[in-house]
Design a protein around this motif. Structure first.
Motif, PDB file in Angstrom:
ATOM      1  N   TRP A  23      32.896  37.252  46.793  1.00 58.28           N
ATOM      2  CA  TRP A  23      32.516  36.110  45.968  1.00 58.28           C
ATOM      3  C   TRP A  23      33.446  34.926  46.263  1.00 58.28           C
ATOM      4  O   TRP A  23      33.004  33.798  46.448  1.00 58.28           O
ATOM      5  CB  TRP A  23      32.550  36.500  44.482  1.00 58.28           C
ATOM      6  CG  TRP A  23      32.213  35.346  43.608  1.00 58.28           C
ATOM      7  CD1 TRP A  23      33.078  34.612  42.853  1.00 58.28           C
ATOM      8  CD2 TRP A  23      30.919  34.756  43.437  1.00 58.28           C
ATOM      9  NE1 TRP A  23      32.413  33.586  42.221  1.00 58.28           N
ATOM     10  CE2 TRP A  23      31.080  33.661  42.557  1.00 58.28           C
ATOM     11  CE3 TRP A  23      29.648  35.036  43.940  1.00 58.28           C
ATOM     12  CZ2 TRP A  23      30.016  32.846  42.178  1.00 58.28           C
ATOM     13  CZ3 TRP A  23      28.593  34.217  43.549  1.00 58.28           C
ATOM     14  CH2 TRP A  23      28.773  33.140  42.680  1.00 58.28           C
ATOM     15  N   SER A  24      34.754  35.208  46.333  1.00 59.48           N
ATOM     16  CA  SER A  24      35.704  34.135  46.655  1.00 59.48           C
ATOM     17  C   SER A  24      35.393  33.556  48.027  1.00 59.48           C
ATOM     18  O   SER A  24      35.484  32.346  48.243  1.00 59.48           O
ATOM     19  CB  SER A  24      37.146  34.654  46.724  1.00 59.48           C
ATOM     20  OG  SER A  24      37.495  35.300  45.559  1.00 59.48           O
ATOM     21  N   GLN A  38      32.525  33.389  49.697  1.00 56.58           N
ATOM     22  CA  GLN A  38      31.374  32.492  49.755  1.00 56.58           C
ATOM     23  C   GLN A  38      31.668  31.206  49.003  1.00 56.58           C
ATOM     24  O   GLN A  38      31.212  30.136  49.383  1.00 56.58           O
ATOM     25  CB  GLN A  38      30.079  33.196  49.311  1.00 56.58           C
ATOM     26  CG  GLN A  38      29.984  33.620  47.861  1.00 56.58           C
ATOM     27  CD  GLN A  38      29.643  32.458  46.949  1.00 56.58           C
ATOM     28  OE1 GLN A  38      28.869  31.584  47.314  1.00 56.58           O
ATOM     29  NE2 GLN A  38      30.236  32.425  45.759  1.00 56.58           N
ATOM     30  N   ARG A  39      32.487  31.286  47.948  1.00 59.77           N
ATOM     31  CA  ARG A  39      32.827  30.058  47.221  1.00 59.77           C
ATOM     32  C   ARG A  39      33.651  29.120  48.099  1.00 59.77           C
ATOM     33  O   ARG A  39      33.407  27.918  48.149  1.00 59.77           O
ATOM     34  CB  ARG A  39      33.584  30.387  45.935  1.00 59.77           C
ATOM     35  CG  ARG A  39      34.060  29.120  45.231  1.00 59.77           C
ATOM     36  CD  ARG A  39      34.521  29.374  43.822  1.00 59.77           C
ATOM     37  NE  ARG A  39      35.540  30.405  43.797  1.00 59.77           N
ATOM     38  CZ  ARG A  39      35.781  31.182  42.736  1.00 59.77           C
ATOM     39  NH1 ARG A  39      35.073  31.041  41.644  1.00 59.77           N
ATOM     40  NH2 ARG A  39      36.710  32.086  42.787  1.00 59.77           N
ATOM     41  N   ILE A  54      33.070  25.334  49.278  1.00 58.27           N
ATOM     42  CA  ILE A  54      34.091  24.300  49.051  1.00 58.27           C
ATOM     43  C   ILE A  54      34.491  23.635  50.367  1.00 58.27           C
ATOM     44  O   ILE A  54      34.592  22.418  50.463  1.00 58.27           O
ATOM     45  CB  ILE A  54      35.327  24.904  48.342  1.00 58.27           C
ATOM     46  CG1 ILE A  54      34.964  25.312  46.915  1.00 58.27           C
ATOM     47  CG2 ILE A  54      36.490  23.908  48.337  1.00 58.27           C
ATOM     48  CD1 ILE A  54      36.112  25.888  46.103  1.00 58.27           C
ATOM     49  N   ASN A  92      29.883  28.656  40.776  1.00 57.55           N
ATOM     50  CA  ASN A  92      30.912  28.533  41.808  1.00 57.55           C
ATOM     51  C   ASN A  92      31.983  27.523  41.424  1.00 57.55           C
ATOM     52  O   ASN A  92      33.120  27.621  41.864  1.00 57.55           O
ATOM     53  CB  ASN A  92      30.272  28.125  43.136  1.00 57.55           C
ATOM     54  CG  ASN A  92      29.849  29.342  43.940  1.00 57.55           C
ATOM     55  OD1 ASN A  92      30.696  30.131  44.361  1.00 57.55           O
ATOM     56  ND2 ASN A  92      28.559  29.517  44.123  1.00 57.55           N
ATOM     57  N   CYS A  93      31.577  26.546  40.612  1.00 62.96           N
ATOM     58  CA  CYS A  93      32.527  25.480  40.259  1.00 62.96           C
ATOM     59  C   CYS A  93      33.370  25.818  39.046  1.00 62.96           C
ATOM     60  O   CYS A  93      34.128  24.975  38.565  1.00 62.96           O
ATOM     61  CB  CYS A  93      31.781  24.171  39.991  1.00 62.96           C
ATOM     62  SG  CYS A  93      31.208  23.385  41.480  1.00 62.96           S
ATOM     63  N   TRP A  94      33.250  27.008  38.522  1.00 58.71           N
ATOM     64  CA  TRP A  94      33.970  27.351  37.302  1.00 58.71           C
ATOM     65  C   TRP A  94      35.455  26.967  37.351  1.00 58.71           C
ATOM     66  O   TRP A  94      35.965  26.321  36.430  1.00 58.71           O
ATOM     67  CB  TRP A  94      33.780  28.838  36.971  1.00 58.71           C
ATOM     68  CG  TRP A  94      34.548  29.215  35.748  1.00 58.71           C
ATOM     69  CD1 TRP A  94      35.618  30.037  35.669  1.00 58.71           C
ATOM     70  CD2 TRP A  94      34.341  28.719  34.412  1.00 58.71           C
ATOM     71  NE1 TRP A  94      36.102  30.099  34.391  1.00 58.71           N
ATOM     72  CE2 TRP A  94      35.329  29.292  33.587  1.00 58.71           C
ATOM     73  CE3 TRP A  94      33.433  27.820  33.832  1.00 58.71           C
ATOM     74  CZ2 TRP A  94      35.433  29.029  32.233  1.00 58.71           C
ATOM     75  CZ3 TRP A  94      33.542  27.561  32.468  1.00 58.71           C
ATOM     76  CH2 TRP A  94      34.528  28.164  31.685  1.00 58.71           C
TER      77      TRP A  94
END
Ligand SMILES: O=c1ccn([C@@H]2O[C@H](COP(=O)(O)OP(=O)(O)O[C@H]3O[C@H](CO)[C@@H](O)[C@H](O)[C@H]3O)[C@@H](O)[C@H]2O)c(=O)[nH]1
Ligand SMILES: [Mn+2]
Length: 748
Positions: free
Chosen positions: A599-600, A602-603, A607, A705-707
């Motif tokens: 998850w990190s 792909q985030r 970014i 993703n922007c959390w």
């Protein structure tokens, strides 16, 4: 598991084997299905576009523009998908058998020489103690010490670094026998004492000695000066006297110090020491020094005059050895008499120490360092070079396998045999000569010989050029990581590093050696596409910018081009999205990743698209137009305690004001607003849900993703929060963007 190759009863015991991963066949089948879906999508795009154009009026201009943008975005995504398939066609896993090699080498008694190149560039960003640890870890390799030479290139031209190495040379006389006697696996003192569980008098004594050295080095670092009382002999004084007034980092004569010479230096048990040579090449403001590639070429020449070993290991200053038998593993490939000839390098992956649990900044870079190389390794010519942890056949730096290029000096050619000690006077003056800042003028260095100039990612570019010449390579990823390196642990540092890579890759993409043309012509379609995947990687920023800004802004202003929920076409979109994401997840899990790490990853991919890729591309084009100059901004390797604590907890560090944070904050705001608008519309007009669904999903996905960004703006008070200035500027820019969209859409 597929049968391993190379095994037969009559043949000598193997040095290495490999098997093809099981996933290859299902991946190929899936590729066919997915490709059909892509074709279908483009058929639809074409159909819709012609329809739009045929019935267009001036009023439909916004819709045409939106649709064209989406076609462009999808075309780039499709191109990237196609190039990625190359890595999935035939991933392989290799094994090495160093024991078999040792038997063979012991019998012949001919261990090949190994020249290790370590580059450092700034004592304040790359602490000399860390460079020293890297050097000690390789000097202590499980390999005949008189066959190892370590060359340290100091582009920082700093006496602090030289002082640290003078200390290291003394400490090494104790450290090397200690490693051998205790059969240590961790031979970087910092790593060893950091993890040491057992304790004994010997260990304590060694630790005290190490700590004392560390204190001496750190003291001079704090003072920024080497005091007279720190020096123990005349030789050290003479060496440090080379830093005369006027000596600056950008402008100074060569400093070349032989700190250990295996002809005369012995450790405390009487064993020969490896050679240890410090070199700060001549710098002058009037000639280009070509950053790390330039440093490596100086090391290639200086080492040629002193030892000229047939095998070269290149290391970044932070990449310490984590396994002492690594050179033997590399030799399992390089020394095989027949194949060795076409094999240019054996690349070990970059692994890192200190990554936090979920790897929030995707520092592990699993695709780049693990997943893609095993895929390329299965192709004819092998994988790319990643700058560190790579063993070269020296010969590969001198022309193609079939036609060797000779240098301007006999002594520099790979077959020249050096049979004198490294301190031999004539060789020392030759070493000085070849480290001159204008030595390369009018020669082939950097273009046809040595590490190649012309890209800030000299590693990628050099590997690529060697493979274009016909050289092969091997990827070797043993279970215990061969090397461990440092990672940047602030978001800004991570993105700055990635921005430098972006510029370097675009330099190759837009040169006459573009992998999609020159690469395909020289190496065939698969290798060419694999290299294109990286060269055009910065293009990810285009679809991300379109989907994060243009599409939602158009949507809230009433222009949309998505299918409705009831539309069959939606199935196609869902399949394309889920298919790509799921396969990426599978790749990740199959290389020991966790779901959270994925998850990190792909985030960070998203970014990077909106920050480093975007700004890197802009910088590249500005530089092409002559508006700015290229710099190699060295990655910071120093961290303070507070920063590491925060990183450990998995909290993003923003803190500084930077354009990087403006674009991602803008994306966070635009999609938050869009999401709220869409939800409100659905609440008041439930029958609109069908039309709203896709945009709601996309903006929702961006928001999840922007959390960390929302958190950084609104929920945090610590130093690492998003600066108020950045948030305000972003909000203002979103306002302007919205107004411009509104104006454009409503004035036609
Ligand atoms: O003028 C320079 C600039 C850098 N370096 C050295 O190059 C290495 C890599 O620099 P770093 O700042 O750590 O860059 P990274 O982005 O972390 O490194 C990756 O990307 C680089 C290309 O941009 C490759 O050279 C590296 O091997 C690869 O690990 C370091 O040892 C530096 O000391 C020099 O010797 N001279
Ligand atoms: Mn680095």
């Amino acid at each position: 598991m597929a049968p391993t190759q190379n095994l037969s009863t009559s043949a000598p015991p193997p040095l290495h084997t490999f098997h093809v991963h099981h996933r290859a066949v299902p991946y190929r089948l899936f590729a066919v299905v997915y490709l059909s879906a892509i074709l279908l999508l483009f058929y639809h795009h074409l159909y819709k576009l012609t329809n739009l154009l045929l019935h267009s009026t001036t009023c439909s201009f916004p819709l045409v523009f939106l649709h064209l943008s989406m076609v462009l975005a999808d075309a780039i995504l499709a191109f990237m998908w196609i190039t990625v398939q190359v890595f999935r066609m035939r991933p392989i896993q290799r094994r090495t058998f160093p024991d078999n090699l040792v038997k063979m080498l012991d019998k012949s008694g001919k261990y090949p020489g190994l020249d290790v190149f370590i580059c450092t560039a700034d004592p304040y960003k790359e602490p000399p103690m860390s460079v020293v640890n890297t050097a000690l870890s390789v000097m202590a390799y499980e390999y005949p010490t008189d066959r190892i030479s370590v060359y340290v290139s100091d582009d920082g031209g700093s006496k602090l670094t030289l002082f640290a190495f003078m200390e290291a040379a003394k400490f090494a006389r104790h450290w090397l026998p200690f490693c051998r006697a205790n059969r240590l696996v961790e031979r970087s003192p910092d790593a060893y004492f950091g993890n040491n569980h057992s304790s004994s008098e010997d260990i304590e004594e060694m630790k005290t000695m190490y700590e004392a050295m560390k204190v001496r080095v750190e003291n001079i670092m704090e003072r920024g000066e080497v005091n007279e009382e720190c020096l123990t002999c005349q030789r050290e004084r003479v060496a440090l006297n080379k830093w005369r007034p006027g000596f600056t980092r950008q402008d100074h004569p060569t400093v070349n110090e032989v700190l250990l010479d295996n002809g005369e230096d012995r450790d405390i048990t009487g064993h020969k020491m490896p050679n240890l040579v410090y070199i700060a090449r001549e710098k002058s403001k009037s000639s280009s020094h070509h950053f790390k590639a330039g440093a490596l070429n100086v090391l290639t020449r200086v080492s040629a005059t002193m030892t000229n070993a047939p095998v070269i290991l290149t290391l970044d200053c932070d990449t310490y050895s984590n396994d002492p038998i690594t050179p033997l593993r590399a030799l399992c490939f390089l020394w095989e008499p027949l194949k060795g000839l076409e094999l240019a390098y054996v690349q070990f992956p970059q692994h890192f120490s200190g990554i936090n649990e979920n790897d929030i900044y995707a520092n592990e870079n699993k695709r780049l360092y693990r997943v893609n190389p095993i895929g390329m390794d299965g192709l004819q010519q092998g994988t790319y070079y990643v700058g560190t942890g790579c063993f070269f056949h020296r010969r590969a730096l001198f022309g193609s396998p079939s036609s060797q290029l000779f240098t301007e000096r006999r002594e520099l050619n790979p077959e020249h045999v050096v049979d004198k000690d490294v301190k031999f006077e004539a060789d020392l003056s030759m070493a000085h000569l070849v480290a001159n800042s204008n030595y390369e003028d009018g020669t082939n260095w950097g273009s046809k010989i040595g590490f190649r100039y012309g890209s800030l990612v000299e590693d990628y570019y050099t590997g690529y050029k060697l493979q274009c010449e016909g050289w092969k390579s091997v990827f070797c990823d043993p279970e215990r990581p061969a090397f461990l390196g440092d990672i940047p642990i602030s978001l800004h540092d991570v993105l700055s590093q990635n921005k430098r890579w972006t510029i370097g890759l675009l330099e190759v993409a837009f040169s006459k050696y573009c992998p999609s043309i020159y690469g395909i012509r020289s190496m065939g379609i698969l290798m060419g596409l694999a290299y294109s995947h990286f060269a055009f990687g910065p293009f990810w920023s285009i679809p991300f910018t379109i989907y994060a800004f243009i599409v939602p802004l158009a949507f809230i202003n009433g222009v949309s081009s998505f299918p409705k929920v009831t539309d069959l076409l939606l199935c196609l979109y869902v399949f394309l999205f889920v298919g790509a994401y799921a396969q990426d997840l599978i790749d990740f899990l199959l290389t020991n990743g966790t779901i959270m790490q994925w998850w990190s990853d792909q985030r960070m991919w998203l970014i990077r698209g909106l920050t480093s890729h975007l700004f890197g591309s802009i910088d590249f084009f500005l530089q092409k137009l002559g508006f700015s100059a290229l710099i190699f901004d060295v990655t910071n390797k120093v961290v303070d305690d507070e920063q590491s604590k925060q990183y450990e907890k998995g909290v993003f560090k923003f803190g500084v004001t930077s354009p990087f944070f403006v674009t991602i904050t803008m994306a966070a705001i635009v999609n938050l607003i869009t999401f709220v608008v869409v939800v409100l519309r659905v609440v008041f007009l439930p029958e609109k849900f069908g039309e709203m669904f896709v945009q709601m999903f996309i903006s929702g996905f961006v928001m999840v993703n922007c959390w960390p960004i929302y958190e950084g703006i609104a929920l945090r008070v610590d130093k690492g929060r998003m600066p108020m200035k950045t948030a305000t500027i972003s909000l203002l820019l979103v306002g302007i963007l919205h107004y411009v969209t509104f104006y454009l859409i409503n004035t036609c």
